[in-house]
Design a protein around this motif. Structure first.
Motif, PDB file in Angstrom:
ATOM      1  N   LYS A 177       0.925  -1.287   0.090  1.00  7.97           N
ATOM      2  CA  LYS A 177       0.006   0.100  -0.279  1.00  7.97           C
ATOM      3  C   LYS A 177       0.768   1.262   0.072  1.00  7.97           C
ATOM      4  O   LYS A 177       0.765   2.023   0.749  1.00  7.97           O
ATOM      5  CB  LYS A 177      -0.990   0.102   1.147  1.00  7.97           C
ATOM      6  N   LYS A 178       1.711   1.072  -1.190  1.00  2.11           N
ATOM      7  CA  LYS A 178       2.871   2.361  -1.082  1.00  2.11           C
ATOM      8  C   LYS A 178       2.726   2.700  -2.489  1.00  2.11           C
ATOM      9  O   LYS A 178       2.591   2.154  -3.360  1.00  2.11           O
ATOM     10  CB  LYS A 178       4.402   1.953  -0.609  1.00  2.11           C
ATOM     11  N   GLU A 233      -6.757   3.352  -3.825  1.00  2.00           N
ATOM     12  CA  GLU A 233      -7.302   3.539  -2.397  1.00  2.00           C
ATOM     13  C   GLU A 233      -8.866   2.961  -2.449  1.00  2.00           C
ATOM     14  O   GLU A 233      -9.293   2.723  -1.482  1.00  2.00           O
ATOM     15  CB  GLU A 233      -7.199   4.850  -1.817  1.00  2.00           C
ATOM     16  N   LYS A 239      -6.027   3.609   2.829  1.00  2.05           N
ATOM     17  CA  LYS A 239      -5.142   4.842   2.388  1.00  2.05           C
ATOM     18  C   LYS A 239      -3.802   4.168   2.285  1.00  2.05           C
ATOM     19  O   LYS A 239      -3.280   3.350   2.873  1.00  2.05           O
ATOM     20  CB  LYS A 239      -5.195   5.804   3.619  1.00  2.05           C
ATOM     21  N   TRP A 240      -3.034   4.907   1.436  1.00  2.00           N
ATOM     22  CA  TRP A 240      -1.556   4.455   1.217  1.00  2.00           C
ATOM     23  C   TRP A 240      -0.893   5.361   1.521  1.00  2.00           C
ATOM     24  O   TRP A 240      -0.837   6.697   1.663  1.00  2.00           O
ATOM     25  CB  TRP A 240      -1.683   4.156  -0.583  1.00  2.00           C
ATOM     26  N   ASP A 241       0.609   4.925   1.589  1.00  2.37           N
ATOM     27  CA  ASP A 241       1.735   5.685   1.947  1.00  2.37           C
ATOM     28  C   ASP A 241       2.337   6.444   0.626  1.00  2.37           C
ATOM     29  O   ASP A 241       2.400   5.726  -0.409  1.00  2.37           O
ATOM     30  CB  ASP A 241       2.815   5.009   2.658  1.00  2.37           C
ATOM     31  N   VAL A 242       2.449   7.464   0.472  1.00  2.00           N
ATOM     32  CA  VAL A 242       2.864   8.326  -0.664  1.00  2.00           C
ATOM     33  C   VAL A 242       4.208   8.979  -0.501  1.00  2.00           C
ATOM     34  O   VAL A 242       4.422   9.665   0.414  1.00  2.00           O
ATOM     35  CB  VAL A 242       1.583   9.163  -0.973  1.00  2.00           C
ATOM     36  N   SER A 243       4.884   8.950  -1.538  1.00  2.00           N
ATOM     37  CA  SER A 243       6.174  10.018  -1.668  1.00  2.00           C
ATOM     38  C   SER A 243       6.264  10.264  -3.104  1.00  2.00           C
ATOM     39  O   SER A 243       5.434   9.860  -3.901  1.00  2.00           O
ATOM     40  CB  SER A 243       7.289   9.257  -1.157  1.00  2.00           C
TER      41      SER A 243
END
Length: 310
Positions: A177-178, A233, A239-243
């Motif tokens: 989930k990234k 999502e 919810k996802w981790d985002v960069s």
């Protein structure tokens, strides 16, 4: 009279989707065939049997053997090339031989990707050089043979997939989930699913006047990294981790990779081109002109990507 189509590179990544769409529309064609090395045929017995069962002729030979190619051209009027980057220049001989074979009417070179003549920067992009040489040969040397460049932009499966091994280059990891988004996340990109590439090819063949001697600009949908993330999502229910890899950093990583002669350099260049807007156009797409009117949606592409990664 219905067209007779022979496909080079039909056992490769995009080639399988092209031949699948041709098979699905086989009633529109008098003959369908693939050309491949005997070693390739022997290494993929199940796929070859599927092709035979679907009415596809299997022609074996060496793409660099003039006699083999001329023999394969007998009885066909359309040549579709889906050869990989490592043999792109071999198409020049395929085109030369097609030009002097009266029954061959049209040649589809292996484009199926980023527009290599998008703008002023395009002639200098390293991944474009071999395809540009093929286009140059057609422009300067071909007199009789018709051609069609099917420009699809990036494959959705590649762009919205997990990535090609370097997290900084962008990607969507369903299990973790990234997501790593290139650019600001709001930069638009036009994408095309690989099944749609096959369907667009069929549409181009069946609309010869609309596709004659030109680059067709087609796609499934236009979106942004943020919209792709939102769809992931929504479909995963979390919810996802985002960069982010901003454009300046992407350019730096691209330069480093090319200087080090790393295979991933091409991927970085393409990601940079896409992030800069290299899949967007001032003129309308050619979907309607060739009757390609029911492309996949972003939701379809994300659903497929989730299934692949699950």
């Amino acid at each position: 009279m219905a067209d007779k189509v022979i496909v080079f590179g039909a056992t490769g990544t995009i080639g399988k989707f092209l031949i699948a769409s041709l098979i699905q529309n086989s009633k529109s064609f008098e003959r369908l065939a693939i050309f491949a090395r005997s070693s390739t045929i022997d290494s993929k017995p199940e796929y070859v049997q599927f092709l035979k069962d679907s009415g596809v002729e299997i022609i074996t030979g060496d793409v660099r053997n003039e006699a083999d190619v001329l023999k394969a051209y007998e009885g066909f009027n359309i040549v579709v090339s889906a050869v990989g980057r490592n043999v792109i220049l071999d198409q020049i001989d395929l085109i030369r031989l097609a030009e002097k074979t009266p029954n061959i009417k049209r040649f589809f070179p292996s484009e199926f990707g980023t527009d290599i003549e998008f703008g002023p920067k395009s002639p200098n992009e390293k991944p474009h050089q071999l395809k540009l040489k093929v286009r140059g040969y057609i422009k300067n040397e071909v007199k009789r043979l018709e051609h069609t460049y099917l420009v699809t932009g990036p494959y959705a499966e590649f762009y919205i997939g997990k990535g090609f091994g370097d997290q900084k280059a962008g990607g969507f990891d369903v299990q973790a989930k990234k997501a790593v988004l290139c650019g600001t996340g709001d930069d638009k990109v036009a994408l095309m699913t690989m099944p749609d590439v096959g369907d667009a090819l069929v549409s181009a063949i069946l609309h010869p006047e609309a596709s004659k001697n030109r680059a067709l600009i087609v796609n499934s949908f236009t979106t942004t990294p943020h919209e792709i993330l939102a769809e992931y999502e929504k479909q995963t229910g979390s919810k996802w981790d985002v960069s982010y890899t901003l454009l300046d950093e992407l350019v730096h990583l691209e330069e480093q990779a090319w200087n080090a002669e790393e295979p991933r350099a091409t991927g970085f260049t393409l990601r940079r081109v896409w992030t800069e807007g290299g899949t967007l156009y001032d003129r309308p797409r050619d979907n309607e002109a060739i009757g390609f009117t029911t492309p996949d949606s972003l939701a379809d592409a994300v659903a497929t990507a989730i299934k692949v990664q699950s």
